[in-house]
Design a protein around this motif. Structure first.
Motif, PDB file in Angstrom:
ATOM      1  N   ALA A 153       0.848  -1.193   0.000  1.00 50.62           N
ATOM      2  CA  ALA A 153       0.000   0.000   0.000  1.00 50.62           C
ATOM      3  C   ALA A 153       0.881   1.240   0.000  1.00 50.62           C
ATOM      4  N   VAL A 154       0.226   2.409  -0.150  1.00 53.89           N
ATOM      5  CA  VAL A 154       0.941   3.684  -0.126  1.00 53.89           C
ATOM      6  C   VAL A 154       0.319   4.597   0.923  1.00 53.89           C
ATOM      7  N   LEU A 155       1.124   5.525   1.392  1.00 54.64           N
ATOM      8  CA  LEU A 155       0.643   6.627   2.218  1.00 54.64           C
ATOM      9  C   LEU A 155       1.194   7.903   1.599  1.00 54.64           C
ATOM     10  N   ASN A 156       0.363   8.593   0.820  1.00 54.62           N
ATOM     11  CA  ASN A 156       0.797   9.844   0.216  1.00 54.62           C
ATOM     12  C   ASN A 156      -0.398  10.772   0.023  1.00 54.62           C
ATOM     13  N   SER A 157      -0.164  11.888  -0.607  1.00 61.69           N
ATOM     14  CA  SER A 157      -1.175  12.937  -0.705  1.00 61.69           C
ATOM     15  C   SER A 157      -2.343  12.583  -1.608  1.00 61.69           C
ATOM     16  N   THR A 158      -2.258  11.478  -2.342  1.00 61.92           N
ATOM     17  CA  THR A 158      -3.362  11.104  -3.236  1.00 61.92           C
ATOM     18  C   THR A 158      -4.520  10.443  -2.481  1.00 61.92           C
ATOM     19  N   THR A 201       6.288  13.618   9.670  1.00 64.63           N
ATOM     20  CA  THR A 201       5.284  14.223  10.542  1.00 64.63           C
ATOM     21  C   THR A 201       5.221  13.471  11.870  1.00 64.63           C
ATOM     22  N   PRO A 202       4.962  14.153  12.983  1.00 71.01           N
ATOM     23  CA  PRO A 202       4.857  13.471  14.278  1.00 71.01           C
ATOM     24  C   PRO A 202       3.837  12.340  14.254  1.00 71.01           C
ATOM     25  N   ARG A 203       2.710  12.549  13.559  1.00 70.04           N
ATOM     26  CA  ARG A 203       1.670  11.513  13.493  1.00 70.04           C
ATOM     27  C   ARG A 203       2.218  10.224  12.881  1.00 70.04           C
ATOM     28  N   CYS A 204       2.938  10.356  11.755  1.00 66.36           N
ATOM     29  CA  CYS A 204       3.440   9.173  11.065  1.00 66.36           C
ATOM     30  C   CYS A 204       4.542   8.487  11.876  1.00 66.36           C
ATOM     31  N   LEU A 205       5.429   9.282  12.475  1.00 57.75           N
ATOM     32  CA  LEU A 205       6.495   8.689  13.293  1.00 57.75           C
ATOM     33  C   LEU A 205       5.911   7.938  14.491  1.00 57.75           C
ATOM     34  N   ASN A 206       4.866   8.496  15.098  1.00 55.02           N
ATOM     35  CA  ASN A 206       4.208   7.798  16.202  1.00 55.02           C
ATOM     36  C   ASN A 206       3.539   6.516  15.728  1.00 55.02           C
ATOM     37  N   LEU A 207       2.931   6.580  14.528  1.00 50.91           N
ATOM     38  CA  LEU A 207       2.300   5.396  13.946  1.00 50.91           C
ATOM     39  C   LEU A 207       3.321   4.282  13.750  1.00 50.91           C
ATOM     40  N   LEU A 208       4.474   4.623  13.165  1.00 50.93           N
ATOM     41  CA  LEU A 208       5.512   3.621  12.929  1.00 50.93           C
ATOM     42  C   LEU A 208       6.070   3.079  14.243  1.00 50.93           C
ATOM     43  N   GLY A 209       6.092   3.936  15.255  1.00 50.41           N
ATOM     44  CA  GLY A 209       6.566   3.492  16.561  1.00 50.41           C
ATOM     45  C   GLY A 209       5.673   2.443  17.191  1.00 50.41           C
ATOM     46  N   ARG A 210       4.391   2.423  16.792  1.00 55.89           N
ATOM     47  CA  ARG A 210       3.444   1.435  17.333  1.00 55.89           C
ATOM     48  C   ARG A 210       3.334   0.188  16.457  1.00 55.89           C
ATOM     49  N   ALA A 211       3.934   0.254  15.260  1.00 55.28           N
ATOM     50  CA  ALA A 211       3.835  -0.872  14.334  1.00 55.28           C
ATOM     51  C   ALA A 211       5.087  -1.745  14.413  1.00 55.28           C
ATOM     52  N   LYS A 212       4.971  -2.943  13.844  1.00 54.01           N
ATOM     53  CA  LYS A 212       6.137  -3.820  13.723  1.00 54.01           C
ATOM     54  C   LYS A 212       6.769  -3.548  12.364  1.00 54.01           C
ATOM     55  N   VAL A 213       7.949  -2.913  12.386  1.00 55.80           N
ATOM     56  CA  VAL A 213       8.611  -2.522  11.145  1.00 55.80           C
ATOM     57  C   VAL A 213       9.737  -3.510  10.827  1.00 55.80           C
ATOM     58  N   ALA A 260       5.805   8.828   1.356  1.00 57.54           N
ATOM     59  CA  ALA A 260       6.538  10.009   0.903  1.00 57.54           C
ATOM     60  C   ALA A 260       7.360  10.561   2.067  1.00 57.54           C
ATOM     61  N   PRO A 261       8.564  11.098   1.816  1.00 55.34           N
ATOM     62  CA  PRO A 261       9.428  11.555   2.912  1.00 55.34           C
ATOM     63  C   PRO A 261       8.788  12.628   3.785  1.00 55.34           C
ATOM     64  N   GLU A 262       8.059  13.582   3.152  1.00 58.23           N
ATOM     65  CA  GLU A 262       7.466  14.655   3.952  1.00 58.23           C
ATOM     66  C   GLU A 262       6.384  14.130   4.885  1.00 58.23           C
ATOM     67  N   ARG A 263       5.661  13.066   4.479  1.00 55.81           N
ATOM     68  CA  ARG A 263       4.649  12.476   5.368  1.00 55.81           C
ATOM     69  C   ARG A 263       5.317  11.691   6.489  1.00 55.81           C
ATOM     70  N   LEU A 264       6.359  10.935   6.156  1.00 56.39           N
ATOM     71  CA  LEU A 264       7.030  10.134   7.180  1.00 56.39           C
ATOM     72  C   LEU A 264       7.544  11.004   8.312  1.00 56.39           C
TER      73      LEU A 264
END
Length: 624
Positions: free
Chosen positions: A98-103, A133-145, A127-131
């Motif tokens: 999947a993608v996470l971007n402005s579209t 953001t505090p929201r996205c960084l917090n999301l990744l912190g809760r996920a298994k990467v 996209a780098p600008e989305r990654l």
């Protein structure tokens, strides 16, 4: 019979059968070059920097480890087009991507985030600008990467040819996720750029995997710019009629003029630049990606992340900024390994224009010095009388395996050299006597004794250098002048537009202490050589690859079927099947699903989706 990609993940402690996953998901029988080492290193939790040419298989270096490791692979990608096409291809192969971007709408993005947290994704492109953001960084912190892959990593470097400020912030990945492996990937990076990538992305001590930069299927050709539009039309019509290609121009106006001229000449060409309406830009890009035989005329903003494998030529009507830019742009040709062309028309005005752009930029002096050095290296490539491939590889620190490549214009039609000391002295003397305040055309007018209004206005018809070069014509003097600029004996004056002034090294030439060898060309010699030796059959034999394999009728039927499937699924045709896979089917003519499965590019999911239809097509064209 299908093996879902998610089933490829193994419990910790069990050694995964990497080759079986490669074959099951991607339909590939084995690895190329350094792929196996890279994939093993990242799968085992290691960080690394990967330099691999366009079309060399970079994406597999992070896609496969993401399937083999627990969690979701996060891919940082700068372009929506790249995300869209790669995700479409992964979905076709049965990978949960999947993608996470402005579209995406808010609800669509929320659904993707929920799938990430639920462990229902194998790969997620952000996209780098989305990654950042505090929201996205917090999301990744809760996920298994599973891993972080930073694609187009040269964008992080101010010395790179496509610097993007948002990439600098990606240093946060190493800070926030120190235990998650990071893989940085790029097709172009000199030593300076590599060092900055390592520093900014926290890759100190990590191994560098550097694949060969050689693209033996690409024929490099650089011609003297005379009438560039006419030269381009002749190149396409005679060498690449009906082929997909990209033409790069420096300005938006030139893009539109060139596209219009090609269309008028019967070549299906579309413009692409940032000034076009967004819908038209998107429509033109989609047509180029999804249809056969479209030529796109574009500024350099086009192409990064475009995964179209069957681009048969890339042409430049203006000089790029550096060898890195030239290599990246020409590398969009022949990603499928088939014979392709990299053609450029180049003249003195290109050097003057690029130097002026550097000098007038707002960059620091250090940046300008580096930029001029990179431009000089590219001019050296354009002016070399030796093998262009050897020169190109040498720039990236790679030694060519042979003295010549037999697949560039200089190898196919070696230029003759002559002692140009007297010519050089006449040119330099003319530039000096006229006050180092005039451009190429005026200097040539003085040399050949042309009594123009401007020559008389400044009294240059009274100088001792007036008419001392009548033995040569304007074209020959222009070529000599351009070569002296390339050698560094003359340089554009940043303070006087178009003017040429002497450098320190000119003193040695004027005193007769410095040897000057100039390329000697008979009129049209290089053009004749390229016409006679660059037909498609010769291209194929020179690169060591074959052209279209199998039976033409079956190939045509398979391509028509692919186009229809792609249209229905709203994906590029090459996402359904690559040309190489179509050629493989046409060559082997499989009659059973088992035989079809043995063809490269047919994984379990594609066999499940398309197997019966493909076998039916082969049987229907049995007598073709």
């Amino acid at each position: 019979m299908s093996v879902p990609a998610s089933a490829a993940k193994r419990p910790p402690g069990l050694a995964p059968d990497v080759l079986s996953v490669l074959n099951s998901v991607f339909g590939l029988p084995g690895f190329r070059g350094e792929q196996e080492k890279i994939i093993g290193h990242v799968t085992n939790g290691g960080n690394c920097l990967v330099l691999m040419p366009t079309g060399g298989g970079k994406s597999l270096c992070y896609q496969l480890p993401a399937l083999l490791r627990e969690g979701c692979g996060i891919v940082v990608s700068p372009l929506i087009a790249l995300m869209r096409d790669q995700v479409a291809g992964l979905l076709e192969a049965g990978v949960k991507a999947a993608v996470l971007n402005s579209t995406l709408t808010f609800d669509e993005a929320a659904a993707v985030e929920a799938r990430l947290l639920a462990g229902d994704l194998d790969l997620l492109y952000i996209a780098p600008e989305r990654l950042l953001t505090p929201r996205c960084l917090n999301l990744l912190g809760r996920a298994k990467v599973a891993l972080f892959a930073i694609d187009e990593a040269h964008c992080v470097s101010q010395w790179g040819h496509d610097f993007r400020p948002e990439y600098i912030g990606l240093s946060v990945i190493a800070e926030r996720f120190p235990d998650v492996p990071r893989i940085a990937l790029t097709a172009t990076a000199d030593d300076l750029t590599r060092k900055e990538i390592i520093d900014r992305l926290g890759l100190a001590g990590a191994p560098r995997f550097v694949a060969s930069f050689d693209r033996p299927n690409i024929r490099y050709e650089i011609v003297d710019k005379q009438n560039a539009p006419a030269q381009l039309k002749a190149f396409i019509s005679e060498r690449h009629a009906g082929d997909a290609g990209i033409v790069y121009c420096l300005s938006r106006a030139k893009v539109e003029d060139t596209a219009a001229a090609l269309t008028k000449a019967g070549i299906e060409a579309l413009p692409y630049h940032a000034g076009l309406d967004a819908r038209m830009r998107s429509r033109n890009q989609d047509r180029f990606i999804n249809e056969d035989g479209i030529v796109i005329v574009a500024t350099v903003a086009f192409g990064m992340g475009i995964d179209k494998p069957d681009v048969r030529f890339v042409a430049h009507l203006d000089l790029p900024k550096s060898i890195e830019a030239y290599y990246q742009e020409t590398g969009r040709a022949g990603r499928d390994g088939k014979p392709s062309s990299a053609w450029m028309a180049y003249g003195l005005s290109d050097i003057v224009q690029q130097r002026r752009m550097i000098e007038e930029s707002s960059g620091a002096e250090a940046f300008k010095r580096v930029s001029i050095g990179k431009l000089d290296a590219l001019v050296g490539l354009a002016e070399t009388t030796n093998c262009r491939r050897t020169r190109l590889l040498g720039y990236f620190g790679e030694k060519a395996s042979t003295a010549g490549c037999a697949n560039c214009d200089n190898c196919l039609s070696p230029p003759k050299l002559r002692d140009g000391k007297v010519m050089a002295q006449k040119l330099l003397s003319c530039a000096y006597r006229t006050g180092q305040r005039f451009g190429a055309m005026h200097l040539i007018d003085v040399l050949v004794g042309r009594l123009t209004e401007r020559v008389q206005q400044f009294g240059h018809d009274k100088l001792s250098v007036f008419g001392i070069g009548r033995e040569l014509n304007e074209k020959q003097w222009r070529a000599a002048l351009r070569q002296l600029v390339a050698m560094g004996h003359l340089q554009p004056d940043a303070e006087a537009f178009g003017a040429l002034k002497l450098t320190e090294t000119a003193r040695g030439v004027l005193k007769g202490e410095t040897e000057v060898m100039l390329r000697e060309e008979t009129p049209g010699s290089r053009l004749r050589a390229s016409r006679t030796r660059s037909r498609r059959g010769d291209l194929a034999s020179a690169s060591g690859t074959s052209g279209e394999a199998g039976h033409p009728a079956l190939v045509g039927a398979l391509r028509a079927w692919r186009s229809e499937v792609a249209r229905k699924r709203s994906v590029p045709a090459y996402v359904v099947l690559h040309d190489a896979t179509i050629d493989g089917i046409a060559a082997s003519r499989p009659m059973t699903l088992h035989q079809l499965r043995d063809i490269a590019g047919i994984g379990d999911k594609k066999l499940e989706h398309y197997g019966d239809e493909l076998i039916a097509l082969v049987k229907a064209n049995r007598t073709a």
